[in-house]
Design a protein around this motif. Structure first.
Motif, mmCIF file in Angstrom:
data_model
loop_
_atom_site.group_PDB
_atom_site.id
_atom_site.type_symbol
_atom_site.label_atom_id
_atom_site.label_comp_id
_atom_site.label_asym_id
_atom_site.label_seq_id
_atom_site.Cartn_x
_atom_site.Cartn_y
_atom_site.Cartn_z
ATOM 1 N N VAL A 33 -13.558 14.129 8.204
ATOM 2 C CA VAL A 33 -14.022 13.359 6.835
ATOM 3 C C VAL A 33 -14.087 14.261 5.371
ATOM 4 O O VAL A 33 -13.747 14.779 4.708
ATOM 5 C CB VAL A 33 -15.563 12.537 6.735
ATOM 6 N N PHE A 37 -12.225 13.765 2.268
ATOM 7 C CA PHE A 37 -12.767 14.071 0.600
ATOM 8 C C PHE A 37 -12.266 15.137 0.098
ATOM 9 O O PHE A 37 -12.084 15.254 -1.189
ATOM 10 C CB PHE A 37 -13.800 14.246 1.359
ATOM 11 N N LYS A 42 -10.683 9.274 0.944
ATOM 12 C CA LYS A 42 -11.988 8.501 0.707
ATOM 13 C C LYS A 42 -12.487 7.792 2.143
ATOM 14 O O LYS A 42 -11.545 8.323 3.206
ATOM 15 C CB LYS A 42 -11.805 6.934 -0.262
ATOM 16 N N LEU A 43 -13.446 7.958 2.669
ATOM 17 C CA LEU A 43 -13.908 6.890 3.566
ATOM 18 C C LEU A 43 -13.821 5.137 3.873
ATOM 19 O O LEU A 43 -14.368 4.763 2.968
ATOM 20 C CB LEU A 43 -15.438 7.542 4.102
ATOM 21 N N LEU A 45 -15.179 1.423 6.276
ATOM 22 C CA LEU A 45 -15.679 1.952 7.321
ATOM 23 C C LEU A 45 -15.501 0.763 7.563
ATOM 24 O O LEU A 45 -15.849 -0.128 7.168
ATOM 25 C CB LEU A 45 -17.429 2.746 6.959
ATOM 26 N N ALA A 59 -21.737 3.654 3.488
ATOM 27 C CA ALA A 59 -21.024 3.498 2.543
ATOM 28 C C ALA A 59 -22.104 3.771 1.150
ATOM 29 O O ALA A 59 -21.688 4.839 0.542
ATOM 30 C CB ALA A 59 -20.494 2.411 2.455
ATOM 31 N N PHE A 62 -23.233 7.607 1.016
ATOM 32 C CA PHE A 62 -22.279 8.029 -0.039
ATOM 33 C C PHE A 62 -21.652 7.416 -1.020
ATOM 34 O O PHE A 62 -22.041 8.931 -2.011
ATOM 35 C CB PHE A 62 -20.803 8.091 1.049
ATOM 36 N N ALA A 75 -16.883 6.038 -0.898
ATOM 37 C CA ALA A 75 -16.457 5.284 0.751
ATOM 38 C C ALA A 75 -16.724 3.898 0.381
ATOM 39 O O ALA A 75 -16.869 3.551 -0.130
ATOM 40 C CB ALA A 75 -17.699 5.818 1.147
ATOM 41 N N ASP A 110 -6.605 9.622 4.131
ATOM 42 C CA ASP A 110 -8.334 9.069 3.864
ATOM 43 C C ASP A 110 -8.564 8.930 5.698
ATOM 44 O O ASP A 110 -8.424 9.461 6.256
ATOM 45 C CB ASP A 110 -8.448 7.843 3.872
ATOM 46 N N CYS A 179 -23.676 12.314 7.339
ATOM 47 C CA CYS A 179 -24.693 11.786 5.598
ATOM 48 C C CYS A 179 -24.642 13.581 4.715
ATOM 49 O O CYS A 179 -24.867 14.505 4.144
ATOM 50 C CB CYS A 179 -25.253 10.438 5.383
#
Length: 186
Positions: A33, A37, A42-43, A45, A59, A62, A75, A110, A179
Motif C-alpha cells: 500500500v 501511494f 490509491k487504495l 477497498l 477508507a 485514510f 482511499a 493502485d 492506518c
C-alpha cells in the motif's frame, strides 16, 4: 459474566495467534500500500456486510485522519455509492457491483483490498480478477481458510478462524495497523 469473559478471551487469543503467525504478511500489505501511494496510486477497498463496513471505516481513516493531522491519503470504499450499487445490481447483477467500479476506477499504480470472511464472495472475486488484469496489487483480508480468493490475490492474509465475528475483529485490527503505520509516514 463468564460468557462475556469467554468472548473477550477468544478475541484476544486469536489476535495473539495472528501476531505470532501473520505479522510478516501484514508488513507486506503495508509495504504494498505504501508503494502504491508513493507511485501516485490509491487504495480501493471492498467487502459485503460487516466487511463493507470495514472497507468504509478504513477508507475514512485514510481520507480523514487516523491519529494525527495530515493531508488526505487517497482511499475509496467501493461499498458506499448507493446509486452505483443499485444501478449495477439491477442492470447487471449483484456479482458486478464491485467489478464495474474496479474497471472504471482502478489503475496499475493502485492497491486493492478485498475483505471477505469466507474468501468466496462472488462480487469480490470478479473485482479481484479485474484488478489483477489492470495490474493493481491485490490484498485479501480473509478467513475460514481463505476460500477461492486465497489463491487469487497477490497477498492473502488469512485469519485462522471459522468464526465470522472473530475474523471481522481481526480484520479491523489489521486495518488499524495499516492506518497507524502509514499515518506516520504520509
Amino acid at each position: 459474566m463468564d460468557r462475556i469473559k469467554e468472548f473477550l478471551n477468544e478475541s484476544a487469543d486469536l489476535k495473539r495467534e495472528v501476531a505470532n503467525t501473520l505479522a510478516p504478511q501484514i508488513l507486506d500489505a503495508i509495504n504494498h500500500v505504501r508503494t502504491s501511494f508513493e507511485n501516485g496510486g490509491k487504495l480501493l477497498l471492498m467487502g459485503n456486510g460487516g466487511s463493507a463496513a470495514d472497507a468504509q471505516h478504513l477508507a475514512a481513516e485514510f481520507i480523514g485522519r487516523y491519529k494525527r493531522e495530515r493531508s488526505p491519503i487517497p482511499a475509496i470504499a467501493l461499498t458506499v455509492d448507493s446509486s452505483i450499487l443499485t444501478c449495477v445490481g439491477n442492470d447487471y447483477s449483484f456479482d458486478d457491483v464491485f467489478v464495474r467500479q474496479v474497471k472504471g476506477l482502478a489503475r496499475k499504480e493502485d492497491a486493492v483490498i478485498a475483505i471477505s470472511t469466507s474468501g468466496n464472495s462472488g462480487n469480490v472475486i470478479k473485482a479481484v480478477e479485474a484488478a489483477k488484469q489492470i495490474g493493481a496489487v491485490t490484498i485479501g483480508f480473509l478467513g475460514k481458510g481463505g476460500g477461492k480468493l486465497k489463491d487469487m490475490v497477490d497477498l492473502p492474509i488469512v485469519v485462522p478462524s471459522t468464526d465470522t465475528a472473530r475474523i471481522q475483529e481481526v480484520h479491523i485490527t489489521i486495518g488499524h495497523i495499516l492506518c497507524e503505520i502509514l499515518d506516520q509516514e504520509f
